[in-house]
Design an enzyme around this catalytic site. Structure first.
Site, PDB file in Angstrom:
ATOM      1  N   HIS A   1      -2.113  -2.767  -8.862  1.00 27.85           N
ATOM      2  CA  HIS A   1      -2.756  -3.386  -7.705  1.00 27.85           C
ATOM      3  C   HIS A   1      -3.083  -2.365  -6.629  1.00 27.85           C
ATOM      4  O   HIS A   1      -2.605  -1.240  -6.642  1.00 27.85           O
ATOM      5  CB  HIS A   1      -1.895  -4.522  -7.146  1.00 27.85           C
ATOM      6  CG  HIS A   1      -0.576  -4.104  -6.583  1.00 27.85           C
ATOM      7  ND1 HIS A   1      -0.432  -3.554  -5.324  1.00 27.85           N
ATOM      8  CD2 HIS A   1       0.670  -4.174  -7.106  1.00 27.85           C
ATOM      9  CE1 HIS A   1       0.841  -3.312  -5.090  1.00 27.85           C
ATOM     10  NE2 HIS A   1       1.533  -3.668  -6.164  1.00 27.85           N
TER      11      HIS A   1
ATOM     12  N   CYS B   1       5.791  -2.451  -9.739  1.00 29.49           N
ATOM     13  CA  CYS B   1       4.333  -2.478  -9.866  1.00 29.49           C
ATOM     14  C   CYS B   1       3.765  -1.078  -9.702  1.00 29.49           C
ATOM     15  O   CYS B   1       4.444  -0.167  -9.230  1.00 29.49           O
ATOM     16  CB  CYS B   1       3.719  -3.391  -8.806  1.00 29.49           C
ATOM     17  SG  CYS B   1       3.957  -5.147  -9.126  1.00 29.49           S
TER      18      CYS B   1
END
Length: 192
Positions: free
Chosen positions: A150, A166
């Site tokens: 992301h 992440c």
């Protein structure tokens, strides 16, 4: 000494108050006091995207995340890859494996998982998408994991190990990668 610093600060405050909407949108007083979105310059990536020679047995179109290098590679034809700088999981949050992109979202909303809320009960329970959202401009969801590739509104974290697992990219880089891959793309995460 106080007068020396007070005059420029007062001038900046007066300028931003009287200049109207356009200048006020471009200027954030946090930039001079520290911590604003332009504090580190233009917000440019500290690890620029580049095309490199790549030796690996991965098909073109595969994403290879190398957590020890803190780099993400999009494998291209002819032994090349696009190399992006990324932020990775901090100690205890790095992982490896092979997954596929199962969803892609522009300006995604964020709901912290229960595990994160247990560690950080101060976090919001939900944030709508936008520039203040920690998922940034784009997100690519990885299989049945809690993890994503992301964007980030904190470009200074690129090249660092600071996430909960992440993979963070600058908003420019994640938008570029997002435009090049599809749902179903293989993602290989190497955790050496």
């Amino acid at each position: 000494m106080i007068r020396f610093f007070a005059a420029p600060i007062a001038a900046i405050a007066l300028l931003s108050a009287t200049a109207g909407g356009a200048l006020a949108e471009m200027f954030d007083t946090r930039d001079i006091m520290g911590g604003g979105p332009n504090f580190f310059g233009s917000g440019a990536n500290p690890v620029p995207r580049t095309t490199v020679m790549y030796n690996g047995n991965y098909a073109p179109g595969t994403i290879v995340v190398n957590t020890s290098e803190r780099r993400l590679y999009l494998v291209l034809q002819n032994g090349q890859a696009l190399r992006y700088g990324i932020g990775v999981g901090r100690d205890g949050f790095r992982w490896g494996g092979v997954h596929r992109i199962t969803a892609k979202k522009e300006w995604p909303a964020w709901t912290p998982p229960a595990q994160m809320l247990a560690r950080r009960p101060d976090l919001p329970r939900h944030m709508k998408g936008g520039v203040d959202n920690p998922l940034g401009a784009r997100a690519m969801y990885l299989g049945s994991t809690l993890y994503r590739i992301h964007g980030s509104n904190e470009p200074e974290t690129i090249g660092q190990a600071v996430s909960s697992g992440c993979f963070r990219m600058t908003n420019d880089d994640v938008t570029d990668l997002y435009s090049r891959v599809a749902v179903g793309t293989t993602v290989v995460v190497l955790n050496n």
